[in-house]
Design a protein around this motif. Sequence first.
Motif, PDB file in Angstrom:
ATOM      1  N   LYS A 136       0.949  -1.213  -0.130  1.00 29.55           N
ATOM      2  CA  LYS A 136       0.075  -0.100  -0.101  1.00 29.55           C
ATOM      3  C   LYS A 136       0.687   1.163   0.080  1.00 29.55           C
ATOM      4  CE  LYS A 136      -3.839   2.548   2.162  1.00 29.55           C
ATOM      5  NZ  LYS A 136      -4.792   2.506   3.166  1.00 29.55           N
ATOM      6  N   ALA A 137       0.267   2.051  -0.684  1.00 32.13           N
ATOM      7  CA  ALA A 137       1.092   3.516  -0.904  1.00 32.13           C
ATOM      8  C   ALA A 137      -0.060   4.515  -0.771  1.00 32.13           C
ATOM      9  CB  ALA A 137       1.952   3.634  -2.370  1.00 32.13           C
ATOM     10  N   PHE A 138       0.569   5.684  -0.204  1.00 29.08           N
ATOM     11  CA  PHE A 138      -0.338   6.846  -0.258  1.00 29.08           C
ATOM     12  C   PHE A 138       0.322   8.002  -1.253  1.00 29.08           C
ATOM     13  CE2 PHE A 138      -2.163   5.324   3.488  1.00 29.08           C
ATOM     14  CZ  PHE A 138      -3.503   5.952   3.669  1.00 29.08           C
ATOM     15  N   LEU A 139      -0.424   8.694  -1.877  1.00 29.07           N
ATOM     16  CA  LEU A 139       0.126   9.793  -2.751  1.00 29.07           C
ATOM     17  C   LEU A 139      -0.057  11.090  -2.057  1.00 29.07           C
ATOM     18  CD1 LEU A 139      -0.874   8.470  -6.354  1.00 29.07           C
ATOM     19  CD2 LEU A 139       1.034   7.926  -4.775  1.00 29.07           C
ATOM     20  N   ALA A 140      -0.733  11.248  -0.847  1.00 29.68           N
ATOM     21  CA  ALA A 140      -1.032  12.186  -0.069  1.00 29.68           C
ATOM     22  C   ALA A 140      -0.798  11.884   1.178  1.00 29.68           C
ATOM     23  CB  ALA A 140      -2.539  12.826  -0.534  1.00 29.68           C
ATOM     24  N   PRO A 141      -0.740  12.725   2.249  1.00 32.95           N
ATOM     25  CA  PRO A 141      -0.276  12.520   3.686  1.00 32.95           C
ATOM     26  C   PRO A 141      -1.138  11.693   4.197  1.00 32.95           C
ATOM     27  CG  PRO A 141       0.185  14.786   3.509  1.00 32.95           C
ATOM     28  CD  PRO A 141      -0.557  14.312   1.853  1.00 32.95           C
ATOM     29  N   SER A 142      -0.787  10.460   4.811  1.00 33.71           N
ATOM     30  CA  SER A 142      -1.604   9.343   5.503  1.00 33.71           C
ATOM     31  C   SER A 142      -2.660   9.849   6.562  1.00 33.71           C
ATOM     32  CB  SER A 142      -1.019   8.296   5.748  1.00 33.71           C
ATOM     33  OG  SER A 142      -0.015   8.350   6.794  1.00 33.71           O
ATOM     34  N   LEU A 151       0.691  -2.967  -6.302  1.00 35.15           N
ATOM     35  CA  LEU A 151       0.687  -1.833  -5.634  1.00 35.15           C
ATOM     36  C   LEU A 151      -0.843  -1.415  -5.383  1.00 35.15           C
ATOM     37  CD1 LEU A 151       2.541   0.286  -4.360  1.00 35.15           C
ATOM     38  CD2 LEU A 151       2.182   1.646  -6.473  1.00 35.15           C
ATOM     39  N   ILE A 152      -1.133  -1.121  -4.238  1.00 38.11           N
ATOM     40  CA  ILE A 152      -2.577  -0.585  -4.026  1.00 38.11           C
ATOM     41  C   ILE A 152      -2.275   0.890  -3.499  1.00 38.11           C
ATOM     42  CG2 ILE A 152      -3.493  -2.987  -3.476  1.00 38.11           C
ATOM     43  CD1 ILE A 152      -3.475  -2.396  -0.540  1.00 38.11           C
ATOM     44  N   VAL A 153      -2.997   1.666  -3.880  1.00 39.06           N
ATOM     45  CA  VAL A 153      -2.837   3.111  -3.880  1.00 39.06           C
ATOM     46  C   VAL A 153      -4.069   3.962  -3.228  1.00 39.06           C
ATOM     47  CG1 VAL A 153      -2.078   5.261  -5.198  1.00 39.06           C
ATOM     48  CG2 VAL A 153      -1.470   2.801  -6.002  1.00 39.06           C
ATOM     49  N   ALA A 211      -4.600  11.980  -9.198  1.00 40.41           N
ATOM     50  CA  ALA A 211      -3.623  10.711  -8.617  1.00 40.41           C
ATOM     51  C   ALA A 211      -3.616   9.668  -9.454  1.00 40.41           C
ATOM     52  CB  ALA A 211      -3.965  10.770  -7.181  1.00 40.41           C
ATOM     53  N   ILE A 212      -4.916   9.404  -9.708  1.00 36.54           N
ATOM     54  CA  ILE A 212      -5.316   8.186 -10.486  1.00 36.54           C
ATOM     55  C   ILE A 212      -4.822   8.215 -11.971  1.00 36.54           C
ATOM     56  CG2 ILE A 212      -7.140   6.851 -11.674  1.00 36.54           C
ATOM     57  CD1 ILE A 212      -9.012   7.542  -9.144  1.00 36.54           C
ATOM     58  N   ALA A 213      -4.753   9.339 -12.504  1.00 36.34           N
ATOM     59  CA  ALA A 213      -4.142   9.534 -13.609  1.00 36.34           C
ATOM     60  C   ALA A 213      -2.480   9.119 -13.575  1.00 36.34           C
ATOM     61  CB  ALA A 213      -4.153  11.049 -14.371  1.00 36.34           C
ATOM     62  N   ALA A 214      -2.076   9.676 -12.663  1.00 33.17           N
ATOM     63  CA  ALA A 214      -0.635   9.413 -12.144  1.00 33.17           C
ATOM     64  C   ALA A 214      -0.223   7.819 -12.078  1.00 33.17           C
ATOM     65  CB  ALA A 214      -0.061  10.158 -11.169  1.00 33.17           C
ATOM     66  N   VAL A 215      -1.263   7.367 -11.541  1.00 35.69           N
ATOM     67  CA  VAL A 215      -0.957   5.849 -11.553  1.00 35.69           C
ATOM     68  C   VAL A 215      -1.043   5.299 -12.792  1.00 35.69           C
ATOM     69  CG1 VAL A 215      -2.040   3.707 -10.280  1.00 35.69           C
ATOM     70  CG2 VAL A 215      -1.683   5.922  -8.913  1.00 35.69           C
ATOM     71  N   ILE A 216      -1.940   5.536 -13.242  1.00 38.02           N
ATOM     72  CA  ILE A 216      -2.161   4.741 -14.818  1.00 38.02           C
ATOM     73  C   ILE A 216      -0.918   5.151 -15.614  1.00 38.02           C
ATOM     74  CG2 ILE A 216      -3.358   5.133 -16.993  1.00 38.02           C
ATOM     75  CD1 ILE A 216      -6.059   5.482 -15.154  1.00 38.02           C
ATOM     76  N   ASP A 217      -0.527   6.513 -15.636  1.00 40.19           N
ATOM     77  CA  ASP A 217       0.594   6.651 -16.454  1.00 40.19           C
ATOM     78  C   ASP A 217       1.913   5.759 -15.867  1.00 40.19           C
ATOM     79  OD1 ASP A 217      -0.269   8.442 -17.722  1.00 40.19           O
ATOM     80  OD2 ASP A 217       0.298  10.245 -16.663  1.00 40.19           O
TER      81      ASP A 217
END
Length: 446
Positions: free
Chosen positions: A151-157, A184-186, A220-226
Motif C-alpha cells: 500500500k502507498a499513499f500519494l498524499a499524507p496518510s 501496488l494498492i494506492v 492521482a489516478i491519472a499518475a498511477v495509470i501513467d
Amino acid sequence: MVEAFDVVVTGRRVLVDGEFVAAEIGITDGVITRVAAAGAGLESASLIEVDDDEVLIPGLVDTHVHINEPGRTEWEGFDSATRAAAAGGVTTVIDMPLNSIPPTIDVPSLRIKQAAARGSVAVDVGFWGGAVPSSLGSLRELQDAGVFGFKAFLAPSGVDEFPHLDRAQLRAALDEIASFDGLLIVHAEDPGVLEASEGDGGPSYARFVRSRPPEAELEAIAAVIDGVRETGARAHILHLASAAALPLIAAAKAEGLRITAETCPHYLTIDAEQIPDGATQFKCCPPIRDRRNQDALWAGLRDGTLDIVVSDHSPSTVEMKFAGDGDFQVAWGGIAGLQLGLAAMWTAARSRGVPLAEVVEWMAGATARFAGFSDRGAIREGTRADLVVFAPDAGLTVDAAALQHKNKVSAYDGENLSGVVRETILGGVRVDIESPDRRGRLLTRP
C-alpha cells in the motif's frame, strides 16, 4: 459404501455458480468436497440445516481492513475486529499496514504484527505491506515473506510513521514491484490539489467535501495509470469515491493496462445530502459525495469498471472521531463498517433492483480473486468451507453500542437495514464469537 462427511449443510437457497439452488454441501477437513442437488442424502455426524427464510452464501473476503494492533490497539485490535468480521459474514480479512505501530513496512514489523495476531483471530487474516520512501528497494523481501502486496499513499496518510510517496517515488515503487510481478494498492489523492483546496475547518459538511474535490482523485489516478503504462506493473485504486474517475479507469482497462479499482459500502449507501453538519461519524477521505455521484458508482460496479466492494474499516477512539466538537478538519477520518457492510450493501442493492448474487460476487468472489485466492469466495468443490447463513428479508436496526467493534461509533447508527447474518462457518465449524477459542488462521500470499 456411503461416503460420510464431517459436516453436511443443506438448504433450499444455496449460492452455487451465481444462482440460488436447493443443494447439499459435504465438508471434510474444512473443505467442501461435495456439492450435490437437494435430496442426494449426504451423510455426516453433524448436520446444519438452512431455514427457508435464509440463504447460504460464501464467506466474504474483505481486503481493506485497518486493525491497528499493535501500537494503537485502543482504536481496534485483532480480537475485536475479527469478531466484528464474523458477525458481519466476513471470513477472511487482509489487514492494512497502517495504523499500527510499527507499520508493516519490513519483515521485522510483519513478524511483530503476526505475533500480535496469533491466537487472537476469529477469522482468517492476511497482511498487506507498505510502500513508503524508506521501504523502497527492499519490497521484494516483504513479498517473499508473504504479504499480499504493497500500500502507498500519494498524499499524507494522517500518521507520521507512514509517509506518502511523491511522483518520482511512485514510479520507483512501480518499477520495483513490476520486477517481481507484485501489486501496488494506492490511496489516490493528489497533495497539490488538496493543499490548494484546503479549507479552514468547521462543522459544514459541504465545506469539507469541497476541501477534497474530485480533481484530487483524478490527478492521482491519472499518475498511477501513467506509471502502470510505463512500467507494466499491476496497480489497484483504493476506496474510489469520485465517479468522475470512472472513464479514466475504464479507458486504462480497455488499453489492456493491469489496473483494478474498488469502492466501499459507505460511498454506495450514504450520500452527502444525508449528512448533517457536525456529524463527524461520517468523515472519511476521500469524502462521501452526492447522490448523483453515488448513482454513477453503482453503474460503474455493474458495468465492471469497478471490480470489488470492501469496507475500508478504519476506526479510531470515540474521542478522536468526535474531536473538535463537530469540526471536520479536526476529527479522525474513517468509517468503521466491517460488521455492517453486507447488510448495508444488500439494503441499497435491493432498492435498486440489484440481485443478492451480484452483491456477494463483489464482496466474496471478486475480492478473493483480487487477493489471489483460489480456495475461497465461492461454494464449490475444493474450496474452504467458509460459509454464511444469511436472512435477506430479516430487518436490522443498527445499535452502535451493540456492535463488536471496539469503539462504538457507526455511520449507520439507528438505520433500518435489511439482512441479518444468522451464522458464520469457518472451515466447516460454526464461529462462536463469545467463545475464547479463536480458530482463524494467519495467511500468507498464495
